[in-house]
Design an enzyme around this catalytic site. Sequence first.
Site, PDB file in Angstrom:
ATOM      1  N   GLY A 132      -1.717   4.265  -4.183  1.00 21.39           N
ATOM      2  CA  GLY A 132      -0.998   2.817  -5.056  1.00 21.39           C
ATOM      3  C   GLY A 132      -0.427   2.989  -6.712  1.00 21.39           C
ATOM      4  O   GLY A 132       0.112   2.362  -7.175  1.00 21.39           O
ATOM      5  N   ILE A 191      -3.896   4.219   0.526  1.00 21.51           N
ATOM      6  CA  ILE A 191      -4.815   4.142   1.634  1.00 21.51           C
ATOM      7  C   ILE A 191      -5.833   5.766   1.418  1.00 21.51           C
ATOM      8  O   ILE A 191      -6.749   5.815   2.141  1.00 21.51           O
ATOM      9  CB  ILE A 191      -3.621   5.108   2.560  1.00 21.51           C
ATOM     10  N   MET A 208       0.550  -1.226   0.113  1.00 20.91           N
ATOM     11  CA  MET A 208       0.275   0.245   0.686  1.00 20.91           C
ATOM     12  C   MET A 208       0.590   1.394  -0.218  1.00 20.91           C
ATOM     13  O   MET A 208       1.770   1.383   0.822  1.00 20.91           O
ATOM     14  CB  MET A 208      -0.626  -0.144   1.385  1.00 20.91           C
ATOM     15  N   CYS A 209       0.208   2.333  -0.704  1.00 21.82           N
ATOM     16  CA  CYS A 209       1.059   3.434  -0.656  1.00 21.82           C
ATOM     17  C   CYS A 209      -0.032   4.750  -0.582  1.00 21.82           C
ATOM     18  O   CYS A 209      -1.209   4.372   0.102  1.00 21.82           O
ATOM     19  CB  CYS A 209       2.207   3.882  -1.932  1.00 21.82           C
ATOM     20  N   HIS A 210       0.078   5.373  -1.311  1.00 27.20           N
ATOM     21  CA  HIS A 210      -1.056   6.646  -0.951  1.00 27.20           C
ATOM     22  C   HIS A 210      -1.951   6.900  -1.703  1.00 27.20           C
ATOM     23  O   HIS A 210      -3.328   6.737  -1.491  1.00 27.20           O
ATOM     24  CB  HIS A 210      -0.399   8.147  -0.427  1.00 27.20           C
TER      25      HIS A 210
END
Length: 318
Positions: free
Chosen positions: A279, A304, A275-277
């Site tokens: 995708g 997220i 996961m990141c901010h």
Amino acid sequence: MLRASSSLLPPVSSAPSLLTLIPSLNFSSSPLSEPFFTSSPVKFSLLHHQTMLSKKALLGTPDLPRRFYSSSFKGIPPMAGIHQFCPRGLTASFSAGSGGSESSSGSTAGREILVQHLLVREDDLKLLLELQKRITQGEDISDLAVEYSICPSKEEGGMLGWVRKGQMVPEFEEAAFSAPLNNVVKCKTKFGWHLLQVLSEREESILEEIAPTELHEKMQDPSFLEEAQLIDVREPEEVAKASLPSFQVLPLRQFGNWGPEIATRFDPQKDTYVMCHHGVRSLQVAKWLQTQGFRRVFNVSGGIHQYALKADQSVPTY
């Protein structure tokens, strides 16, 4: 050049800037590279950070037997050199590289192979025959690739990494996927003559997107949190603004620190969620994890941010 997991990359930078990210995993910089692959197997965009990996780090360590990737890394981290993939002094035999589309394991469907090769010009048959003879006498194809190959992969001893059907030009693909393990096969493409060797094979790995709502449902099950591997590749200042429980933070900007240890910190056989901010960064890492032998990798679609909007509005947005 041909590679699903290898490329001509500079060594790890001692003073990384913040302008680039994990480097491209294909040989797009070389005029010889692109045609070997009919599609870009793993191509990382240069977006945010620069922690320039060595090619060996991106290659990882193959699964021997079971591309030693199944988690049997023999205690060697993925930064180890590619020469460990194939035993030295291997007595090679040759075949023409023609015939069916099956190898020692039968059907090629859903199969990946670990390939190394060397390339000489079409009119250099004398050299080709000499190299065949030297390999038969016990010399290592990777050593000969470094000295004689005209393919950019010579910098890695001819290592092309893990490839699957549909990624290479037809002539090379047919020869590689019909070659018995460890045999040296000769084939011809428009680039010249190749001597190639399949070092290992494995079932094709999985990389999928997972919707935030689906991930949220899974995270309500305690057994999922115990079994799944959850990785957050955002930076610490981002995690301070919003985070999810059970995710281990591996900041992408610090890739040079945790990248070489990925196979010892996590089990390549377990489901891994990244996961990141939004995708984007997580997708890059998810693709890289595939090259490191992770069997089932899931990228959190939209990151997220979408998780906060669609799955759990108690999670802050930023």
